[in-house]
Design a protein around this motif. Structure first.
Motif, PDB file in Angstrom:
ATOM      1  N   ARG A 126       0.917  -1.138  -0.042  1.00  0.00           N
ATOM      2  CA  ARG A 126      -0.077   0.067   0.065  1.00  0.00           C
ATOM      3  C   ARG A 126       0.846   1.370   0.139  1.00  0.00           C
ATOM      4  O   ARG A 126       0.678   2.285  -0.890  1.00  0.00           O
ATOM      5  N   THR A 127       1.868   1.386   0.817  1.00  0.00           N
ATOM      6  CA  THR A 127       2.839   2.481   1.004  1.00  0.00           C
ATOM      7  C   THR A 127       3.549   2.683  -0.319  1.00  0.00           C
ATOM      8  O   THR A 127       3.828   3.601  -0.875  1.00  0.00           O
ATOM      9  N   ALA A 128       4.138   1.613  -1.050  1.00  0.00           N
ATOM     10  CA  ALA A 128       4.700   1.611  -2.117  1.00  0.00           C
ATOM     11  C   ALA A 128       3.877   2.069  -3.505  1.00  0.00           C
ATOM     12  O   ALA A 128       4.216   2.848  -4.279  1.00  0.00           O
ATOM     13  N   ALA A 129       2.556   1.548  -3.328  1.00  0.00           N
ATOM     14  CA  ALA A 129       1.707   2.230  -4.590  1.00  0.00           C
ATOM     15  C   ALA A 129       1.235   3.577  -4.297  1.00  0.00           C
ATOM     16  O   ALA A 129       0.845   4.087  -5.194  1.00  0.00           O
ATOM     17  N   TRP A 130       1.386   4.237  -3.073  1.00  0.00           N
ATOM     18  CA  TRP A 130       0.851   5.699  -3.015  1.00  0.00           C
ATOM     19  C   TRP A 130       1.633   6.629  -3.790  1.00  0.00           C
ATOM     20  O   TRP A 130       2.774   6.416  -3.646  1.00  0.00           O
ATOM     21  N   SER A 131       0.894   7.455  -4.401  1.00  0.00           N
ATOM     22  CA  SER A 131       1.601   8.533  -5.232  1.00  0.00           C
ATOM     23  C   SER A 131       1.048   9.813  -4.520  1.00  0.00           C
ATOM     24  O   SER A 131      -0.190  10.135  -4.589  1.00  0.00           O
ATOM     25  N   PRO A 132       2.024  10.620  -4.071  1.00  0.00           N
ATOM     26  CA  PRO A 132       1.511  11.921  -3.497  1.00  0.00           C
ATOM     27  C   PRO A 132       0.994  12.725  -4.488  1.00  0.00           C
ATOM     28  O   PRO A 132       1.249  12.926  -5.461  1.00  0.00           O
ATOM     29  N   ARG A 133      -0.044  13.438  -4.035  1.00  0.00           N
ATOM     30  CA  ARG A 133      -0.664  14.358  -5.029  1.00  0.00           C
ATOM     31  C   ARG A 133      -0.352  15.848  -4.479  1.00  0.00           C
ATOM     32  O   ARG A 133      -0.613  16.955  -5.281  1.00  0.00           O
ATOM     33  N   CYS A 134       0.657  15.841  -3.409  1.00  0.00           N
ATOM     34  CA  CYS A 134       1.286  17.323  -3.270  1.00  0.00           C
ATOM     35  C   CYS A 134       2.448  16.986  -2.496  1.00  0.00           C
ATOM     36  O   CYS A 134       2.896  15.951  -2.063  1.00  0.00           O
ATOM     37  N   ALA A 135       3.097  18.042  -2.191  1.00  0.00           N
ATOM     38  CA  ALA A 135       4.432  17.967  -1.601  1.00  0.00           C
ATOM     39  C   ALA A 135       4.666  17.897   0.162  1.00  0.00           C
ATOM     40  O   ALA A 135       5.572  17.564   0.604  1.00  0.00           O
ATOM     41  N   LEU A 136       3.488  18.113   0.711  1.00  0.00           N
ATOM     42  CA  LEU A 136       3.328  17.915   2.115  1.00  0.00           C
ATOM     43  C   LEU A 136       2.254  17.024   2.396  1.00  0.00           C
ATOM     44  O   LEU A 136       0.977  16.852   1.909  1.00  0.00           O
ATOM     45  N   ALA A 137       2.547  16.067   3.663  1.00  0.00           N
ATOM     46  CA  ALA A 137       1.534  14.935   3.988  1.00  0.00           C
ATOM     47  C   ALA A 137       1.732  14.927   5.529  1.00  0.00           C
ATOM     48  O   ALA A 137       2.765  15.287   5.952  1.00  0.00           O
ATOM     49  N   VAL A 138       0.627  14.140   6.130  1.00  0.00           N
ATOM     50  CA  VAL A 138       0.746  14.085   7.636  1.00  0.00           C
ATOM     51  C   VAL A 138       0.151  12.576   7.609  1.00  0.00           C
ATOM     52  O   VAL A 138      -1.051  12.242   7.309  1.00  0.00           O
ATOM     53  N   GLY A 139       1.111  11.756   8.196  1.00  0.00           N
ATOM     54  CA  GLY A 139       0.713  10.362   8.374  1.00  0.00           C
ATOM     55  C   GLY A 139       1.034   9.772   9.769  1.00  0.00           C
ATOM     56  O   GLY A 139       1.086  10.394  10.751  1.00  0.00           O
ATOM     57  N   HIS A 140       1.230   8.433   9.793  1.00  0.00           N
ATOM     58  CA  HIS A 140       1.536   7.601  10.771  1.00  0.00           C
ATOM     59  C   HIS A 140       2.835   6.813  10.957  1.00  0.00           C
ATOM     60  O   HIS A 140       3.489   6.649   9.868  1.00  0.00           O
ATOM     61  N   GLY A 141       3.347   6.544  11.935  1.00  0.00           N
ATOM     62  CA  GLY A 141       4.617   5.915  11.975  1.00  0.00           C
ATOM     63  C   GLY A 141       4.913   4.456  11.413  1.00  0.00           C
ATOM     64  O   GLY A 141       5.822   4.388  10.764  1.00  0.00           O
ATOM     65  N   GLY A 142       3.832   3.605  11.409  1.00  0.00           N
ATOM     66  CA  GLY A 142       4.128   2.286  10.640  1.00  0.00           C
ATOM     67  C   GLY A 142       4.022   2.687   9.195  1.00  0.00           C
ATOM     68  O   GLY A 142       4.826   1.973   8.500  1.00  0.00           O
ATOM     69  N   TRP A 143       3.228   3.501   8.790  1.00  0.00           N
ATOM     70  CA  TRP A 143       2.762   4.016   7.397  1.00  0.00           C
ATOM     71  C   TRP A 143       4.295   4.479   6.906  1.00  0.00           C
ATOM     72  O   TRP A 143       4.902   3.988   5.985  1.00  0.00           O
ATOM     73  N   ILE A 144       4.872   5.292   7.656  1.00  0.00           N
ATOM     74  CA  ILE A 144       5.961   6.155   7.277  1.00  0.00           C
ATOM     75  C   ILE A 144       7.260   5.078   7.222  1.00  0.00           C
ATOM     76  O   ILE A 144       8.172   4.895   6.257  1.00  0.00           O
ATOM     77  N   THR A 145       7.252   4.419   8.205  1.00  0.00           N
ATOM     78  CA  THR A 145       8.472   3.434   8.504  1.00  0.00           C
ATOM     79  C   THR A 145       8.317   2.356   7.121  1.00  0.00           C
ATOM     80  O   THR A 145       9.286   2.026   6.594  1.00  0.00           O
ATOM     81  N   ALA A 146       7.029   1.896   6.704  1.00  0.00           N
ATOM     82  CA  ALA A 146       7.010   1.005   5.688  1.00  0.00           C
ATOM     83  C   ALA A 146       7.397   1.823   4.306  1.00  0.00           C
ATOM     84  O   ALA A 146       7.905   1.146   3.499  1.00  0.00           O
ATOM     85  N   ARG A 147       7.052   2.926   4.132  1.00  0.00           N
ATOM     86  CA  ARG A 147       7.279   3.584   2.868  1.00  0.00           C
ATOM     87  C   ARG A 147       8.614   3.653   2.554  1.00  0.00           C
ATOM     88  O   ARG A 147       9.076   3.524   1.486  1.00  0.00           O
ATOM     89  N   TYR A 148       9.483   3.909   3.682  1.00  0.00           N
ATOM     90  CA  TYR A 148      10.725   3.938   3.636  1.00  0.00           C
ATOM     91  C   TYR A 148      11.661   2.930   3.904  1.00  0.00           C
ATOM     92  O   TYR A 148      12.857   2.883   4.348  1.00  0.00           O
ATOM     93  N   TRP A 149      10.968   1.727   4.102  1.00  0.00           N
ATOM     94  CA  TRP A 149      11.961   0.490   4.419  1.00  0.00           C
ATOM     95  C   TRP A 149      12.963   0.476   3.432  1.00  0.00           C
ATOM     96  O   TRP A 149      12.708   0.305   2.189  1.00  0.00           O
ATOM     97  N   ARG A 150      14.302   0.285   3.776  1.00  0.00           N
ATOM     98  CA  ARG A 150      15.422   0.065   3.136  1.00  0.00           C
ATOM     99  C   ARG A 150      16.226  -0.956   3.428  1.00  0.00           C
ATOM    100  O   ARG A 150      17.222  -1.223   3.117  1.00  0.00           O
ATOM    101  N   GLY A 151      15.645  -2.182   3.910  1.00  0.00           N
ATOM    102  CA  GLY A 151      16.334  -3.183   4.264  1.00  0.00           C
ATOM    103  C   GLY A 151      16.683  -4.040   3.142  1.00  0.00           C
ATOM    104  O   GLY A 151      17.510  -5.156   3.397  1.00  0.00           O
ATOM    105  N   GLY A 152      16.014  -3.900   1.765  1.00  0.00           N
ATOM    106  CA  GLY A 152      16.491  -4.568   0.884  1.00  0.00           C
ATOM    107  C   GLY A 152      15.738  -6.045   0.841  1.00  0.00           C
ATOM    108  O   GLY A 152      14.983  -6.375  -0.138  1.00  0.00           O
ATOM    109  N   ALA A 153      15.948  -6.859   1.663  1.00  0.00           N
ATOM    110  CA  ALA A 153      15.255  -8.278   1.929  1.00  0.00           C
ATOM    111  C   ALA A 153      13.990  -8.232   2.672  1.00  0.00           C
ATOM    112  O   ALA A 153      13.669  -6.835   3.032  1.00  0.00           O
ATOM    113  N   THR A 154      13.263  -9.085   2.790  1.00  0.00           N
ATOM    114  CA  THR A 154      12.129  -9.262   3.657  1.00  0.00           C
ATOM    115  C   THR A 154      12.446  -8.663   4.824  1.00  0.00           C
ATOM    116  O   THR A 154      13.315  -9.278   5.559  1.00  0.00           O
TER     117      THR A 154
END
Length: 177
Positions: A126-154
């Motif tokens: 869900r976070t990978a598919a999200w396309s921002p409609r503007c440059a400013l957003a307010v969300g949640h910790g779990g969502w933000i962590t998932a969006r920026y997951w950089r672990g490479g693997a699972t």
């Protein structure tokens, strides 16, 4: 993709010691929502960004959008920004779960759906598919962590990073696709 900055909502009231996700819509102190809205407004001015913001529909994020709208921002609500759905766990005190329940989660970290909620795999999609409609957003910790997951693997329990602090920004750069 549009570069954007997303802030984690202010600390919600009544979250201490509880599993809080999409189904538990907790309020935030109005002063804290206003304070974060001031920071976002200053960020928009400093970076010459349009006065437009998108938030999760949950009150802890949307309350910031209400303030910005009062100050002339265009405010959008996007349910794709909502926090992870913790299913039957949502809203429950952490101490109410037996160790075996945590073992079920840790043994299927990405696939566990919290008994009728959303798995981490689904949140990552869900976070990978999200396309921002503007440059400013307010969300949640779990969502933000998932969006920026950089672990490479699972992700695993030991590789999953902590969420950003309350009222803290995380910025993205356009992807080089």
């Amino acid at each position: 993709m549009l570069a954007f900055t997303i802030w984690r909502h202010p600390r919600p009231r009544g979250a201490e010691g509880r599993c809080i996700g999409r189904r538990t819509d907790l309020p935030v102190d109005p002063r804290k929502a206003k304070r974060l809205a001031h920071r976002i407004r200053a960020h928009a001015r400093r970076h010459a960004l349009p006065r437009e913001v998108v938030t999760s529909p949950l009150a802890r994020a949307a309350d910031v959008g209400h303030w910005l709208k009062r100050w002339g921002f265009v405010w959008h609500v996007d349910s794709a920004l909502a926090e992870l759905d913790f299913g039957l766990w949502d809203g429950q005190p952490w101490h109410a779960f037996a160790a075996g329940e945590f073992d079920r989660w840790m043994n299927d970290f990405c696939g566990f759906d919290f008994d009728g909620g959303e798995s981490l795999t689904a949140l990552l999609a869900r976070t990978a598919a999200w396309s921002p409609r503007c440059a400013l957003a307010v969300g949640h910790g779990g969502w933000i962590t998932a969006r920026y997951w950089r672990g490479g693997a699972t992700p695993t329990p030991s590789s999953w990073p902590p969420p950003p602090g309350y009222s803290r920004p995380t910025s993205s750069a356009p992807s080089a696709a």
